[in-house]
Design a protein around this motif. Structure first.
Motif: not given
Length: 381
Positions: A1-22
């Motif tokens: 469960m911990f590993a899956n949640l950490l992957r979910d968190l990483d995915q959220c982080r990357q999606e967030l950065l993709q929403c923030c173009p320069a």
């Protein structure tokens, strides 16, 4: 469960950065109630660092500039864009923070701290990111509204009469809320039973074609459909259609989405309306909005179709359940138990799955229409 949640968190982080173009959108505020994209990124990084490092591990954060910018109470929305660091600095901060936080989470995951029990903190952070990702989608739609420049699509929306297809919710006692301690927000607890009167609840949300009929029949011009507060709002704002509808020079209607203009499909649920508009439509239809408990009970019985396509306004204001306890901090729910915020249920197509649970309680003030929110009716007998 911990590993899956950490992957979910990483995915959220990357999606967030993709929403923030320069580009210009990094600092641009497209709506008075919505922050610039860059602020959402910084706020999510700061929040993650704060909970992991300061609250969980007791490491003091000495960067007062970050606190004054990314804690919402200390930073007014109009000033946030100009106060942001350069885009490259933000991205570098994000990369370093995410890497260091992953190591800290792995190191302390078995620490026994209350925030780590049942992976609560990971669930909390994933949901926090998820909510900001949807808000960023709202901001992109607001940007689209300002860039339509009179464009159009070829499709023409034709109105239709309201379908009054409904299913019966029997009278009885129904469970609401959630029992799990690791996932729900504080306002979903404690789980309890409520008594509900019989009701006829619509199978589906109100569609674009049905809402157009309300417009054509003078819904925005007829005072008797509106509450006093709703009519005052309408007079002050001169609104005549949902937030994300755009009328072409030829008179046809289209939708402004996250990718620009698109067809306004007649069978899709209408969205981009506020509680005032939802209530007026319900009055016009000789119906009402559901109480959130009716909605949750009907969902759990499998009576509702097409949930999760739009947030659905409820008639009741957001309030604490008996036995409510603020957790893990006072500010998530308590400030909004003010009798001015109304509950929404269900989620939209841009709501992440982790949020789409029947007990989840969204809440906004009655005049907010930038939300991906629509209507499900309860019909009068």
């Amino acid at each position: 469960m911990f590993a899956n949640l950490l992957r979910d968190l990483d995915q959220c982080r990357q999606e967030l950065l993709q929403c923030c173009p320069a580009d210009e959108e990094y600092r641009t505020q497209y709506h008075p109630d919505l922050s610039p994209a860059g602020w959402h990124v910084g706020h999510c990084i700061f929040t993650e660092n704060y909970w992991i490092r300061e609250i969980l591990l007791g490491r003091s954060c000495d960067n007062e500039d970050e606190k004054s910018l990314y804690i919402p109470e200390y930073s007014t929305k109009p000033k946030r864009g100009a106060s942001l660091p350069e885009h490259a600095v933000m991205i570098d901060w994000a990369g370093k923070s995410f890497s260091e936080n992953n190591e800290l989470l792995r190191q302390y995951c078995d620490d026994g701290h209350e925030l780590l029990r049942d992976n609560f903190l990971l669930h909390f952070l994933v949901q926090h990111y998820s909510q900001h990702l949807e808000t960023l989608a709202m901001s992109r739609c607001q940007a689209g509204l300002k860039k339509t420049n009179g464009g159009s699509v070829n499709d023409t929306l034709v109105s239709r009469a309201l379908k009054r297809e409904a299913l019966s919710l029997p009278a009885g006692y129904y469970p609401v809320g959630r029992k799990e301690q690791h996932r729900p927000y504080d306002n979903e607890s404690p789980a309890h039973a409520v008594e509900i009167d019989p009701a006829l609840i619509a199978k589906c949300p109100v569609t674009n074609a049905e809402y157009l009929r309300f417009i054509e029949r003078g819904g925005y011009d007829t005072k008797c459909y509106w509450s006093d507060a709703g009519w005052q709002w309408l007079q002050n704002n001169q609104v005549s259609c949902p937030e994300y509808w755009h009328q072409s020079p030829t008179g046809g209607w289209c939708l402004v989405g996250t990718n620009g203009l698109q067809s306004l499909l007649p069978e899709n649920p209408v969205y981009g309306i506020n509680h005032h508009e939802a209530t007026a439509f319900a009055n016009w239809a000789n119906a009402r909005l559901p109480h959130e408990h009716e909605w949750e009970a009907a969902f759990n019985l499998g009576l509702l179709q097409h949930t999760g396509r739009v947030w659905e306004w409820c008639r009741n204001t957001f309030y604490p359940y008996d036995g409510f306890r603020a957790w893990p901090y006072e500010g998530y729910s308590v400030p909004y138990f003010d009798n001015a915020h109304y509950t929404l249920k269900g989620g939209s197509t841009l709501t992440r799955r982790v949020i789409k649970r029947p007990s989840f309680r969204n809440y906004y003030e009655a005049d907010k229409r930038f939300i991906f929110a629509g209507i499900r009716l309860v019909f009068n007998k």
